[in-house]
Scaffold this motif. Structure first.
Motif: not given
Length: 221
Positions: A33-35, A41-46, A52-59, A66-68
């Motif tokens: 998630q981070t370097c 910070l590569f993504g709020e959600y990881y 998967l790196f993404d914005k926080d969408k309550k994932q 088998g997926i997010c």
């Protein structure tokens, strides 16, 4: 990223150094998630499984899918038979079809299981993308796969009762009957022919199809 000048004049990566230009060739990037070097910070959600790196969408990651999935997680449950995460208000209240999520949407023909668009479960158990379902209702009310009513049509059927009662057929058609097949209950019945619609004698739906030719009853010929 730091680099060294080789004897041939070309620049190359400094041995053993990661640097912070994370996607340059030669960097030793590890999915996280981070370097490690600069804490970027590569993504709020990881997700460490899907990477998967993404914005926080309550994932949340669903092991059975088998997926997010986009959550929040507490609003969904995984139906093992349908093989898909569905809204909690459908738990115990939907018709299951085994592995139905592995079929494409019958409207847009795109995959449902991996789609980011919410799936809509029809009363018959078939799935459509929610957006495709909304578009379908602008043109009709039946499942494109089995022709079952896609929503509760009871109020409309009672309105149609009134219209049929107020629209008598010409005398030559008043004793004409026809065999019909109901798309809602799959029952067969013989009813009086009417141009506005023919009502199922079993479930009182007008979602019917003619299953034979019209005929006049023998006692009226």
């Amino acid at each position: 990223m730091a680099a060294l000048v080789r004897e041939d004049g070309a620049r190359g990566p400094e041995p053993g150094r990661r640097g912070c230009e994370h996607y340059d060739r030669g960097c030793l990037l590890k999915a996280q998630q981070t370097c490690e070097e600069c804490s970027t910070l590569f993504g709020e959600y990881y997700c460490s499984i899907c990477h998967l790196f993404d914005k926080d969408k309550k994932q949340y990651h669903c092991e059975n899918c088998g997926i997010c999935r986009i959550g929040p997680k507490e609003d969904f449950f995984h139906c093992l038979k349908c093989n898909l995460c569905l809204a909690m208000n459908l738990q115990g209240k939907h018709k299951c079809i085994e592995n139905v999520s592995r079929q494409n949407c019958p409207i847009c023909l795109e995959d449902i299981h991996t789609s980011r668009v919410v799936a809509h479960v029809l009363p018959c158990g078939h799935l459509l993308h929610r957006t495709c379902y909304e578009e379908m209702l602008k043109e009709g009310y039946r499942c494109p796969l089995c022709m079952h009513s896609a929503l509760d049509m009871t109020r409309y059927w009672r309105q149609l009762d009134d219209e049929v009662a107020q629209t008598p057929m010409p005398s030559e058609y008043q004793n004409m009957t026809v065999d019909i097949l109901c798309n809602d209950c799959n029952g067969r019945s013989t009813v009086q022919f009417h141009i506005l619609g023919m009502k199922c004698n079993i479930c009182e739906s007008y979602n019917t199809a003619q299953a034979g030719g019209c005929r006049i009853t023998l006692d009226q010929q």
